[in-house]
Design a protein around this motif. Sequence first.
Motif, PDB file in Angstrom:
ATOM      1  N   ILE A  48      35.321  43.409  35.084  1.00 19.84           N
ATOM      2  CA  ILE A  48      36.236  42.558  34.321  1.00 19.84           C
ATOM      3  C   ILE A  48      37.419  42.088  35.166  1.00 19.84           C
ATOM      4  N   TRP A  49      37.621  42.684  36.335  1.00 22.88           N
ATOM      5  CA  TRP A  49      38.727  42.319  37.216  1.00 22.88           C
ATOM      6  C   TRP A  49      38.363  41.184  38.178  1.00 22.88           C
ATOM      7  N   ILE A  50      37.110  40.807  38.240  1.00 23.60           N
ATOM      8  CA  ILE A  50      36.686  39.762  39.176  1.00 23.60           C
ATOM      9  C   ILE A  50      37.188  38.413  38.689  1.00 23.60           C
ATOM     10  N   ARG A  51      37.788  37.667  39.610  1.00 25.07           N
ATOM     11  CA  ARG A  51      38.263  36.326  39.268  1.00 25.07           C
ATOM     12  C   ARG A  51      37.848  35.357  40.371  1.00 25.07           C
ATOM     13  N   GLY A  52      37.532  34.141  40.009  1.00 20.82           N
ATOM     14  CA  GLY A  52      37.167  33.126  40.977  1.00 20.82           C
ATOM     15  C   GLY A  52      35.686  33.094  41.298  1.00 20.82           C
TER      16      GLY A  52
END
Length: 128
Positions: free
Chosen positions: A47-51
């Motif tokens: 859930i912390w992955i962005r981009g």
Amino acid sequence: MADLHVHPDRLEIHLTRAEKVLAMKREDLVVPRDSIRSVAITEDPWIWIRGIRAPGAAVPLTLSLGTWKFHGGKDFLLIKGKQRAAVVIDLDGEEYSRIIVSTPHAARLVEALRVDGSELAADGGVID
């Protein structure tokens, strides 16, 4: 699995040869401890992955290695496995804004990073 070395002045993340190939990264990561803004443990690193991945390797909910670019900068991910805790390290003034590393020793890593650098031995501590 990458080796994590906590020194009084820096955190070193030594990648295995396979991790370097998958992450398309030639060098290990070295982060000055002064640049670490916050450290947190998460049971669900996905859930912390962005981009978007650029460059790196990914298998959804199984493996994420490499650089992820987002509107505000870049993150480095070293996430393996579905049921493994991870450490989220937010940084200031470095190449990456955030590093996410899955490790079975997440609590030990967070504790080592919270310890005042003067309490660590000169050669640092190793967290596998």
